[in-house]
Design an enzyme around this catalytic site. Structure first.
Site, PDB file in Angstrom:
ATOM      1  CE  LYS A   1      29.402  15.329  23.474  1.00 41.07           C
ATOM      2  NZ  LYS A   1      28.752  15.871  22.263  1.00 41.07           N
TER       3      LYS A   1
ATOM      4  CB  SER B   1      24.991  15.075  23.365  1.00 40.58           C
ATOM      5  OG  SER B   1      25.967  15.389  22.400  1.00 40.58           O
TER       6      SER B   1
ATOM      7  CB  SER C   1      25.753  17.921  20.418  1.00 44.49           C
ATOM      8  OG  SER C   1      24.751  16.981  20.652  1.00 44.49           O
TER       9      SER C   1
HETATM   10  N1  GLN Z   1      20.010  16.272  19.531  1.00 46.45           N
HETATM   11  C1  GLN Z   1      20.591  15.679  18.377  1.00 46.45           C
HETATM   12  C2  GLN Z   1      20.535  14.173  18.457  1.00 46.45           C
HETATM   13  O1  GLN Z   1      20.124  13.677  19.459  1.00 46.45           O
HETATM   14  C3  GLN Z   1      21.994  16.181  18.168  1.00 46.45           C
HETATM   15  C4  GLN Z   1      23.019  15.467  18.928  1.00 46.45           C
HETATM   16  C5  GLN Z   1      24.422  15.861  18.582  1.00 46.45           C
HETATM   17  O2  GLN Z   1      24.667  16.878  17.932  1.00 46.45           O
HETATM   18  N2  GLN Z   1      25.365  15.003  18.977  1.00 46.45           N
HETATM   19  O3  GLN Z   1      20.909  13.494  17.551  1.00 46.45           O
END
Ligand code: GLN
Length: 499
Positions: A79, A154, A178
């Site tokens: 990532k 994400s 994420s």
């Molecule tokens: N969807 C969650 C957020 O927007 C988790 C994101 C993540 O785990 N980086 O914070």
């Protein structure tokens, strides 16, 4: 079977025994990305030349009879929030658009030392804030199983890369889901380790008290191998625990679930979530029973009621302080101003996207006098109550089965029409993160429309190896995810639907 369809284990074994070379595998994966990337858009930076050079070196070392690591010649993506020395690391943000780190994240060094071949950097929601990989400087990533849908987020670029056969393994980060949620949307396996298992050194933080490096793959065995490579003490990260980790690859030899007590989440009406995902929970409960486990219903009243609110207060407060370092002077993009303050405002307003700005402003507010006492302080207390709720249940169970997501993959663009649904969609992943527990998204195949179904397995903190063991028993029944052909929605026939 094509080379790009092999698991990391099969790839490494084949290369070591000279059935095929690391160069052939790397070329097969690069060709796959070349063929589908125009539609999928999972990659921010492809490092094809460096990948071919690493693969050539692995082949040369094997030819000389040297011993090589467990992932020798295995392609992987990371990532784009992992620092990679000399390779642009953008976090999908304009503020780091052309930033070149001077060092590697520890996780990248561990993968490279194990012989894995770094292929490039994948798309994400800017600074890992989101659930759809739509908040990105390169535009949205599409779900390889249905190009009209998001891959989750994400770490959507990493999940899509593994699903589309660009590589058998990808690294993501999971703060509140994420890795587990994109794994669920793309129909692959993904594991968030216990907080403190894997070093966060060199990860561009979103929320430091929650972020955890997390692998994605198409088999539980590959998750276990990745964990063996990644989970180790690191003097650069004081939150990374110093104890010796167990052998994750031995844990997955568990023959059955005899003697295990497994809790199945029943704190949600079937009408509150997608019916097929609700059905997936019940099916998994049946598989656990068949494998010899004692299965009983369980509920998480505090986590379900307060999890999302507690998570967003905690994560946004964390984020507002962590992201203060992007001041236009020390890293990345810079816009001029008449005064120092104007320079900050100009740079941060122009270079952070809308969602990131919203979260920084809310997080800053939450840490000011008054709001702190009314929101941040209580959120820390509720977080502890959630840990206690899980601890109490672990007195009765070895693991739980929860959904990963209450809905099937969203259609692209839903974040504009129904943004709250994205936050609420985190309901089953964020409590696990707040309590620092390990969680695995386990794929169960596809529904009749070719969309992935899965469940989330959750274990006790530091019992990551045991959780992988349970996942591997269930994977033997449910089957391993197959590589998707982007652009072709795989309509399953009755009878070969999700197991
Ligand atoms: N969807 C969650 C957020 O927007 C988790 C994101 C993540 O785990 N980086 O914070």
């Amino acid at each position: 079977m094509e080379l790009y369809e092999l698991s990391a284990k099969e790839t490494a074994d084949g290369i070591r025994s000279k059935k095929f070379s690391a160069i052939e595998v790397t070329e097969a994966c690069l060709a796959r990305a070349d063929k589908f990337e125009g539609n999928v858009n999972a990659i921010i930076t492809l490092t094809a030349d460096a990948a071919l050079a690493s693969a050539r070196e692995i082949d040369a070392r094997i030819a000389r009879g040297e011993s090589v690591g467990p992932l020798a010649g295995v392609p992987y993506f990371a990532k784009d929030n992992f620092c990679t020395k000399g390779t642009r690391t953008t976090c999908s943000s304009k503020i780091l658009e052309n930033w070149l780190p001077t060092y590697n994240a520890s996780a990248i060094n561990y993968m490279n030392d194990a012989g894995a071949v770094m292929m490039g950097k994948t798309n994400l929601d800017e600074f890992a804030m989101g659930s759809s990989t739509e908040n990105s400087i390169i535009g949205p990533t599409k779900n390889p199983r249905d190009l009209g849908r998001v891959p989750g987020g994400s770490s959507g670029g990493s999940a899509a890369s593994v699903a589309a056969g660009y590589a058998p393994i990808a690294l993501g980060t999971d703060t509140g889901g994420s890795v587990r949620q994109p794994a669920c949307f793309c129909g692959v396996q993904g594991m968030k380790p216990s907080y403190g298992q894997v070093s966060r050194y060199g990860i561009l933080a979103y929320a430091s008290s929650l972020d955890q490096v997390s692998p994605l793959a198409r088999t539980v065995e590959d998750l276990a191998i990745s964990m063996e490579v990644l989970a180790r003490p690191d003097p650069h990260d004081t939150t990374c625990d110093a104890y010796d980790r167990p052998r994750f690859t031995e844990a997955i030899e568990l023959p059955d679930l005899k003697g295990k007590k497994i809790g199945v989440f029943e704190g949600f009406e079937s009408s509150q979530m997608d019916a097929e995902l609700y059905g997936a929970l019940q099916k998994t409960a049946g598989h656990c029973r068949d494998a010899g486990a004692v299965v009983e219903p369980m509920d998480l009243p505090i986590a379900v009621k307060y999890g999302v609110a507690t998570y967003y207060v905690t994560a946004l407060a964390d984020a507002s302080s962590k992201l203060a370092c992007y001041d236009g002077m020390r890293y990345g993009s810079h816009l001029d101003g008449q005064t120092l303050n104007e320079m900050y405002v100009n740079t941060r307003t122009a270079c952070f996207g809308e969602e990131v700005r919203r979260r920084i402003i809310l997080g800053t507010c939450l840490l000011t006098e008054g709001f702190y006492q009314n929101y941040y302080g209580p959120a820390l207390k509720v977080r502890q109550r959630m840990v206690d709720e899980f601890d109490e249940l672990f007195g009765r169970f070895d693991a739980y089965i929860l959904p990963t997501s209450p809905s099937l993959p969203y259609r692209i663009g839903m974040k504009e029409t129904d943004p709250n649904r994205l936050y609420l969609g985190d309901i089953f992943t964020v409590p696990i993160s707040l309590a620092g527990l390990p969680g695995i998204n386990l794929s169960m195949g596809l529904n009749a429309d070719g969309l992935p179904l899965s469940v989330q397995l959750v274990g006790q903190r530091y019992f990551d190896a045991e959780l992988l063991g349970i996942a591997s028993v269930l994977e033997r029944v449910m089957g391993k995810p197959r590589v998707a052909t982007p652009g072709v929605v795989e309509k399953t026939q009755k009878g070969e639907e999700a197991k």
